[in-house]
Design an enzyme around this catalytic site. Structure first.
Site, PDB file in Angstrom:
ATOM      1  N   ARG A 128       0.967  -1.263  -0.004  1.00 43.05           N
ATOM      2  CA  ARG A 128       0.078  -0.016  -0.062  1.00 43.05           C
ATOM      3  C   ARG A 128       0.837   1.253   0.008  1.00 43.05           C
ATOM      4  NH1 ARG A 128      -4.242  -0.262   3.459  1.00 43.05           N
ATOM      5  NH2 ARG A 128      -4.607   1.901   2.878  1.00 43.05           N
ATOM      6  N   VAL A 147      -4.620   8.052   4.111  1.00 41.86           N
ATOM      7  CA  VAL A 147      -3.327   7.546   4.923  1.00 41.86           C
ATOM      8  C   VAL A 147      -2.287   7.941   4.074  1.00 41.86           C
ATOM      9  CG1 VAL A 147      -4.264   6.069   6.630  1.00 41.86           C
ATOM     10  CG2 VAL A 147      -3.608   5.290   4.344  1.00 41.86           C
ATOM     11  N   HIS A 192      -7.003   9.419  10.256  1.00 43.23           N
ATOM     12  CA  HIS A 192      -6.693   7.807  10.432  1.00 43.23           C
ATOM     13  C   HIS A 192      -5.089   7.632  10.128  1.00 43.23           C
ATOM     14  CE1 HIS A 192     -11.087   6.891   9.453  1.00 43.23           C
ATOM     15  NE2 HIS A 192     -10.857   7.508  10.440  1.00 43.23           N
ATOM     16  N   CYS A 247       6.614   0.437  22.300  1.00 42.48           N
ATOM     17  CA  CYS A 247       7.075   1.553  23.071  1.00 42.48           C
ATOM     18  C   CYS A 247       6.442   2.945  22.273  1.00 42.48           C
ATOM     19  CB  CYS A 247       8.504   1.839  23.322  1.00 42.48           C
ATOM     20  SG  CYS A 247       9.525   2.103  22.207  1.00 42.48           S
ATOM     21  N   THR A 284     -15.753  10.394   0.465  1.00 40.07           N
ATOM     22  CA  THR A 284     -16.176   9.424   1.694  1.00 40.07           C
ATOM     23  C   THR A 284     -17.410   8.780   1.608  1.00 40.07           C
ATOM     24  OG1 THR A 284     -16.112   9.272   3.767  1.00 40.07           O
ATOM     25  CG2 THR A 284     -16.558  11.214   3.152  1.00 40.07           C
ATOM     26  N   ASN A 295     -19.758  13.438  -4.244  1.00 37.81           N
ATOM     27  CA  ASN A 295     -19.511  11.833  -4.658  1.00 37.81           C
ATOM     28  C   ASN A 295     -20.235  11.365  -5.732  1.00 37.81           C
ATOM     29  OD1 ASN A 295     -19.520   8.988  -3.893  1.00 37.81           O
ATOM     30  ND2 ASN A 295     -18.982   9.478  -1.887  1.00 37.81           N
ATOM     31  N   GLN A 330     -21.548   8.563  -6.065  1.00 38.83           N
ATOM     32  CA  GLN A 330     -22.317   7.503  -5.675  1.00 38.83           C
ATOM     33  C   GLN A 330     -23.149   8.023  -4.536  1.00 38.83           C
ATOM     34  OE1 GLN A 330     -22.762   4.795  -7.194  1.00 38.83           O
ATOM     35  NE2 GLN A 330     -20.951   5.056  -8.709  1.00 38.83           N
TER      36      GLN A 330
HETATM   37  C1  BJW Z   1     -15.252   8.910  -5.250  1.00 39.68           C
HETATM   38  C2  BJW Z   1     -14.366   8.840  -6.261  1.00 39.68           C
HETATM   39  C3  BJW Z   1     -14.046  10.085  -7.083  1.00 39.68           C
HETATM   40  C4  BJW Z   1     -14.731   7.016  -5.608  1.00 39.68           C
HETATM   41  N1  BJW Z   1     -14.246  11.329  -6.790  1.00 39.68           N
HETATM   42  N2  BJW Z   1     -15.660  10.452  -4.648  1.00 39.68           N
HETATM   43  C5  BJW Z   1     -20.712   3.878  15.620  1.00 39.68           C
HETATM   44  C6  BJW Z   1     -21.394   3.064  14.914  1.00 39.68           C
HETATM   45  C7  BJW Z   1     -21.084   1.866  14.546  1.00 39.68           C
HETATM   46  C8  BJW Z   1     -19.597   1.510  14.350  1.00 39.68           C
HETATM   47  C9  BJW Z   1     -18.812   2.478  15.119  1.00 39.68           C
HETATM   48  C10 BJW Z   1     -19.229   3.710  15.664  1.00 39.68           C
HETATM   49  N3  BJW Z   1     -18.138   4.317  16.289  1.00 39.68           N
HETATM   50  C11 BJW Z   1     -16.937   3.674  15.884  1.00 39.68           C
HETATM   51  C12 BJW Z   1     -17.503   2.470  15.187  1.00 39.68           C
HETATM   52  C13 BJW Z   1     -16.329   1.365  14.845  1.00 39.68           C
HETATM   53  C14 BJW Z   1     -15.664   1.700  13.770  1.00 39.68           C
HETATM   54  C15 BJW Z   1     -16.626   1.967  12.526  1.00 39.68           C
HETATM   55  O1  BJW Z   1     -16.922   3.066  12.172  1.00 39.68           O
HETATM   56  N4  BJW Z   1     -17.092   0.883  12.008  1.00 39.68           N
HETATM   57  C16 BJW Z   1     -18.097   1.141  10.792  1.00 39.68           C
HETATM   58  C17 BJW Z   1     -17.299   0.553   9.467  1.00 39.68           C
HETATM   59  C18 BJW Z   1     -19.137   0.745  10.979  1.00 39.68           C
HETATM   60  N5  BJW Z   1     -14.780   2.631  13.666  1.00 39.68           N
HETATM   61  C19 BJW Z   1     -13.485   2.510  14.451  1.00 39.68           C
HETATM   62  O2  BJW Z   1     -13.231   1.442  14.718  1.00 39.68           O
HETATM   63  C20 BJW Z   1     -12.746   3.786  14.740  1.00 39.68           C
HETATM   64  N6  BJW Z   1     -12.213   4.062  16.178  1.00 39.68           N
HETATM   65  C21 BJW Z   1     -13.222   4.202  17.054  1.00 39.68           C
HETATM   66  O3  BJW Z   1     -14.236   4.531  16.979  1.00 39.68           O
HETATM   67  O4  BJW Z   1     -12.337   4.361  18.311  1.00 39.68           O
HETATM   68  C22 BJW Z   1     -13.247   4.281  19.525  1.00 39.68           C
HETATM   69  C23 BJW Z   1     -13.292   3.015  19.981  1.00 39.68           C
HETATM   70  C24 BJW Z   1     -12.216   2.296  20.448  1.00 39.68           C
HETATM   71  C25 BJW Z   1     -12.568   1.321  20.717  1.00 39.68           C
HETATM   72  C26 BJW Z   1     -13.680   0.369  20.508  1.00 39.68           C
HETATM   73  C27 BJW Z   1     -14.719   1.054  19.960  1.00 39.68           C
HETATM   74  C28 BJW Z   1     -14.612   2.450  19.768  1.00 39.68           C
HETATM   75  C29 BJW Z   1     -11.523   3.785  14.046  1.00 39.68           C
HETATM   76  C30 BJW Z   1     -11.849   3.749  12.370  1.00 39.68           C
HETATM   77  C31 BJW Z   1     -10.670   3.470  11.694  1.00 39.68           C
HETATM   78  C32 BJW Z   1     -10.638   3.298  10.026  1.00 39.68           C
HETATM   79  N7  BJW Z   1      -9.520   2.743   9.451  1.00 39.68           N
HETATM   80  C33 BJW Z   1      -9.482   2.473   8.053  1.00 39.68           C
HETATM   81  C34 BJW Z   1      -8.340   1.906   7.783  1.00 39.68           C
HETATM   82  C35 BJW Z   1      -7.010   2.875   8.092  1.00 39.68           C
HETATM   83  C36 BJW Z   1      -5.623   1.953   7.470  1.00 39.68           C
HETATM   84  C37 BJW Z   1      -5.690   1.581   6.193  1.00 39.68           C
HETATM   85  O5  BJW Z   1      -5.647   2.596   5.315  1.00 39.68           O
HETATM   86  O6  BJW Z   1      -5.556   0.450   5.991  1.00 39.68           O
HETATM   87  O7  BJW Z   1      -9.539   3.974   7.621  1.00 39.68           O
HETATM   88  S1  BJW Z   1     -10.863   1.859   7.354  1.00 39.68           S
HETATM   89  C38 BJW Z   1     -10.947   2.770   5.930  1.00 39.68           C
HETATM   90  O8  BJW Z   1     -12.123   3.523   6.102  1.00 39.68           O
HETATM   91  C39 BJW Z   1     -10.008   4.026   6.223  1.00 39.68           C
HETATM   92  C40 BJW Z   1     -10.861   4.991   5.545  1.00 39.68           C
HETATM   93  O9  BJW Z   1     -10.039   6.124   6.009  1.00 39.68           O
HETATM   94  C41 BJW Z   1     -12.245   4.857   6.317  1.00 39.68           C
HETATM   95  C42 BJW Z   1     -12.955   5.650   5.600  1.00 39.68           C
HETATM   96  O10 BJW Z   1     -13.133   5.184   4.217  1.00 39.68           O
HETATM   97  P1  BJW Z   1     -13.505   6.308   3.160  1.00 39.68           P
HETATM   98  O11 BJW Z   1     -12.497   7.156   3.019  1.00 39.68           O
HETATM   99  O12 BJW Z   1     -14.979   6.901   3.260  1.00 39.68           O
HETATM  100  O13 BJW Z   1     -13.303   5.254   1.874  1.00 39.68           O
HETATM  101  P2  BJW Z   1     -14.659   4.208   1.244  1.00 39.68           P
HETATM  102  O14 BJW Z   1     -14.060   3.321   0.457  1.00 39.68           O
HETATM  103  O15 BJW Z   1     -15.514   3.980   2.265  1.00 39.68           O
HETATM  104  O16 BJW Z   1     -15.587   5.374   0.362  1.00 39.68           O
HETATM  105  C43 BJW Z   1     -14.883   5.987  -0.929  1.00 39.68           C
HETATM  106  C44 BJW Z   1     -15.789   6.830  -1.499  1.00 39.68           C
HETATM  107  O17 BJW Z   1     -15.307   7.726  -2.454  1.00 39.68           O
HETATM  108  C45 BJW Z   1     -17.106   6.208  -2.083  1.00 39.68           C
HETATM  109  O18 BJW Z   1     -18.267   6.914  -1.586  1.00 39.68           O
HETATM  110  C46 BJW Z   1     -17.297   6.591  -3.541  1.00 39.68           C
HETATM  111  O19 BJW Z   1     -18.320   6.519  -4.196  1.00 39.68           O
HETATM  112  C47 BJW Z   1     -16.198   7.587  -3.726  1.00 39.68           C
HETATM  113  N8  BJW Z   1     -15.668   7.764  -4.582  1.00 39.68           N
HETATM  114  N9  BJW Z   1     -14.248   7.745  -6.448  1.00 39.68           N
HETATM  115  C48 BJW Z   1     -15.207  11.366  -5.432  1.00 39.68           C
HETATM  116  N10 BJW Z   1     -13.369  10.098  -8.099  1.00 39.68           N
HETATM  117 ZN    ZN Z   2       9.865   0.367  20.915  1.00 37.86          ZN
END
Ligand code: BJW
Ligand code: ZN
Length: 314
Positions: free
Chosen positions: A113, A146, A162, A173, A239, A264, A266
């Site tokens: 990545r 990221v 993120h 550490c 997003t 967006n 979509q």
């Molecule tokens: C275009 C396009 C073009 C395409 N032009 N657009 C409340 C309710 C339910 C669940 C939870 C909640 N609160 C927390 C949670 C749990 C969880 C969560 O949200 N889960 C859901 C999936 C249900 N959240 C977490 O765990 C977060 N932490 C947290 O809440 O801590 C507190 C806690 C601690 C302990 C226990 C409980 C709570 C952390 C979230 C971390 C997300 N990490 C990732 C991976 C990062 C590392 C990596 O890169 O591998 O982050 S997941 C992934 O999703 C990445 C992204 O930043 C993130 C968001 O994705 P994004 O950017 O929206 O991308 P897509 O693919 O989803 O969408 C792309 C969009 O672009 C689409 O709409 C397309 O249509 C569009 N598009 N081409 C414009 N040309």
């Molecule tokens: Zn260390």
């Protein structure tokens, strides 16, 4: 006022040029593209009120997601055919438990990545966002991405909710780790690779990203919340608005009186809450929006040329 526009779509079907910005529709269309197969002229664009909201804003929050980097060749997560989660299991790769279970699998995947991100170049969306700060009294750029494409496009202050592929740290550490200068050379999809060891405690080095179940960097999320509470316009771009707490920021902004623009191609969960939904690719829409608000001051904002009509008569 906001609720009057809450289901407004920026929508245009060029053949007959019905600007349906004041209608409610299932889903809008790209205001810059003409009807496929019928007419190649660029269609007219944004409602005057949307352009005025941008031009007159004192503090804009721009929340970006993976879609902003998609046109640079960095895959999104949830797009049906091309998203990472259509090919890879997040539970095996993007959780702290996955790293504990199989650090070599996880580290190797993230090295692939990181290589993809290093090979990518900023696209017109990143450049337009960087250019917006030339015109606005205050722009707070908050990204879930990221990669470092916003920075490489010239945005100097970027809040990374993120984390970053480019800032690994010790899993034990927390000491930061510097990558060697060379470009990684990884096969498609990655391979098993042992993570480097910490120079202080010999712990395993982990990717500097935020995995599911982990807290967001406290300072970054606090700054993003504060900005959302104090902005008069929040623009959510590329997003899916599914991942919390980042997905809560537009709602927070709206609760504090901000208008919302969503860009967006979509539908998303934010559609019903946005003041305006602009349907299209970020690399097309954002440069045209900057041009509509302020004129195109940097050629690279819109390399394909300006839309024929950057405003309408509303
Ligand atoms: C275009 C396009 C073009 C395409 N032009 N657009 C409340 C309710 C339910 C669940 C939870 C909640 N609160 C927390 C949670 C749990 C969880 C969560 O949200 N889960 C859901 C999936 C249900 N959240 C977490 O765990 C977060 N932490 C947290 O809440 O801590 C507190 C806690 C601690 C302990 C226990 C409980 C709570 C952390 C979230 C971390 C997300 N990490 C990732 C991976 C990062 C590392 C990596 O890169 O591998 O982050 S997941 C992934 O999703 C990445 C992204 O930043 C993130 C968001 O994705 P994004 O950017 O929206 O991308 P897509 O693919 O989803 O969408 C792309 C969009 O672009 C689409 O709409 C397309 O249509 C569009 N598009 N081409 C414009 N040309
Ligand atoms: Zn260390």
């Amino acid at each position: 006022m906001t609720s009057r526009f809450s289901r407004r779509w920026v929508s245009c079907t060029h053949n007959g040029c019905q600007n349906s910005a004041s209608q409610t529709a299932e889903h809008g269309v790209n205001p810059l593209s003409s009807t496929p197969g019928i007419d190649n002229r660029p269609a007219h664009a944004f409602p005057a009120a949307l352009v005025a909201a941008l031009r007159e804003a004192r503090h804009v929050v721009l929340l970006s997601g993976a879609g902003v980097s998609a046109e640079s060749g960095v895959p999104t997560f949830r797009d049906a055919m091309t998203g990472l989660w259509s090919r890879f299991d997040p539970a095996e790769l993007a959780t702290p438990e996955a790293f504990e279970r199989d650090p070599e699998l996880v580290w190797g995947w993230y090295e692939w990545r990181r290589m993809r991100a290093l090979q990518a170049q900023p696209n017109p969306a990143h450049l337009a966002i960087a250019g917006m700060s030339d015109h606005l009294p205050q722009l707070t750029l908050v990204t879930q991405n990221v990669d470092d494409l916003h920075e490489r496009a010239g945005s100097d202050t970027v809040i990374h909710l993120h984390g970053s592929l480019h800032q690994p740290r010790c899993a034990t550490c927390g000491r930061s780790h510097a990558f060697p200068d060379e470009m990684p050379n990884e096969p498609e999809g990655g391979r098993r690779l042992p993570p480097p060891r910490c120079t202080r405690c010999r712990g395993l080095i982990r990717p500097g990203v935020v995995w599911f179940g982990e807290s967001l960097p406290e300072g970054a999320f606090y700054q993003a919340q504060e900005a959302a509470e104090n902005c008069d316009l929040l623009i959510s771009v590329g997003t899916s608005s599914l991942v919390y707490p980042a997905a809560g920021l537009p709602h927070l902004a709206k609760a504090h009186g901000s208008q919302l623009i969503q860009i967006n191609p979509q539908p998303t969960n934010l559609d019903g809450h946005a003041t305006w939904n602009v349907v299209g690719a970020a690399g097309q829409i954002l440069p045209a929006l900057v041009a509509a608000a302020w004129g195109s001051t940097r050629a690279q904002y819109h390399p394909g040329g300006l839309p024929a009509c950057a405003d309408d008569s509303q």
